[in-house]
Enzyme design. Structure first.
Site, PDB file in Angstrom:
ATOM      1  N   HIS A 175     -54.367  -3.725 -28.361  1.00 20.35           N
ATOM      2  CA  HIS A 175     -54.710  -5.144 -28.222  1.00 20.35           C
ATOM      3  C   HIS A 175     -54.800  -5.770 -29.609  1.00 20.35           C
ATOM      4  O   HIS A 175     -55.201  -5.117 -30.576  1.00 20.35           O
ATOM      5  CB  HIS A 175     -56.035  -5.288 -27.474  1.00 20.35           C
ATOM      6  CG  HIS A 175     -56.336  -6.681 -27.039  1.00 20.35           C
ATOM      7  ND1 HIS A 175     -56.844  -7.635 -27.901  1.00 20.35           N
ATOM      8  CD2 HIS A 175     -56.187  -7.300 -25.838  1.00 20.35           C
ATOM      9  CE1 HIS A 175     -57.000  -8.772 -27.245  1.00 20.35           C
ATOM     10  NE2 HIS A 175     -56.609  -8.603 -25.991  1.00 20.35           N
TER      11      HIS A 175
ATOM     12  N   GLU B 141     -48.805 -10.540 -25.156  1.00 19.49           N
ATOM     13  CA  GLU B 141     -49.866 -11.517 -25.396  1.00 19.49           C
ATOM     14  C   GLU B 141     -49.634 -12.222 -26.731  1.00 19.49           C
ATOM     15  O   GLU B 141     -49.953 -11.665 -27.788  1.00 19.49           O
ATOM     16  CB  GLU B 141     -51.233 -10.820 -25.433  1.00 19.49           C
ATOM     17  CG  GLU B 141     -51.687 -10.253 -24.113  1.00 19.49           C
ATOM     18  CD  GLU B 141     -53.173  -9.930 -24.134  1.00 19.49           C
ATOM     19  OE1 GLU B 141     -53.899 -10.478 -23.299  1.00 19.49           O
ATOM     20  OE2 GLU B 141     -53.601  -9.154 -24.999  1.00 19.49           O
TER      21      GLU B 141
END
EC number: 5.3.1.1
Length: 242
Positions: free
Chosen positions: A99, A169
């Site tokens: 992430h 993302e």
């Protein structure tokens, strides 16, 4: 046909008690609605380590539990870390890797993400490998170049793309309220598919909410969503998955 996979990422939010209250409210509301998940949908939550062993009961038992990170080694002198075996013992099925917040604040490299990905697969955990470009890279028209580099390094020596999930993302859209246009999200996910294959499940993440998830998931190459803030509110989370 690829399944749709929606995972809520709680990040560093909610105590175990708050998580247990979330479960109670989730079960109450879904029972009242007589909610049944679509057979082609997998829904779940990436919880903090302290809540991973939460009791799965009622309709909540239909959700997949994911971790937000783990260590690339099986065991050893790594104070403060968690292994894949420990996650499996808690009933965890998936793990979020790479992430942007891990990359930025904990200096995780593509090489570390790659080691973790292989360790996850070896232990029958499904890795959700995150990739994405910064606002500067986006404004400089370097998005695809950045994504290609991350994919090549993070997924190095991967032979079976059906064993992973990729979460695209755009960093400039995470928690900012900015959302990539549906067209742009589809374009980037299509590009990622061209770098992998038709079996790869590709999620979109970045300010996904109940009011935009349907349009995002209607796109040919977007197979799900990695959702942040909207997954913390039980009613919003139910709206996302129903």
């Amino acid at each position: 046909m690829r399944k749709k996979i929606i995972i809520g990422n709680w990040k560093m939010n909610k105590t175990k008690t708050e998580a247990e209250n979330f479960v109670k409210e989730f079960n109450k509301i879904t029972s009242e609605l007589n909610l049944k998940l679509d057979k082609n949908l997998v829904a779940g939550l990436a919880l903090p380590f302290t809540s991973l062993g939460i009791k799965k009961e009622g309709n909540f038992a239909n959700l997949v539990i994911a971790a937000q990170n783990f260590h690339q080694n099986n065991s050893g002198a790594f104070t403060g870390e968690i292994s894949a075996e420990m996650l499996l013992d808690l009933g965890v099925k998936m793990v979020v890797l790479g992430h942007s917040e891990r990359r930025e604040f904990f200096h995780e490299t593509d090489e570390i993400v790659n080691m973790k990905m292989h360790q996850a697969i070896k232990n029958n955990l499904v890795p959700i490998v995150c990739v994405g470009e910064t606002e500067l890279q986006y404004n400089s028209n370097k998005s695809k170049e950045v994504i290609k580099n991350q994919i090549e390094k993070s997924l190095k020596n991967l032979s079976d793309f059906s064993k992973i999930i990729i979460a695209y993302e755009p960093i400039w859209a995470i928690g900012t309220g900015k959302t990539a246009t549906v067209e742009y999200a589809q374009e980037m996910c299509k590009y990622i598919r061209s770098l992998t294959n038709e079996k790869t499940i590709i999620q979109y993440g970045g300010s996904v909410k109940p009011n935009n998830i349907k349009e995002l998931l209607s796109q040919k190459d977007i197979d799900g969503a990695l959702v942040g803030g909207a997954s913390l509110n039980v009613k919003d989370f139910i709206d996302l998955i129903k």
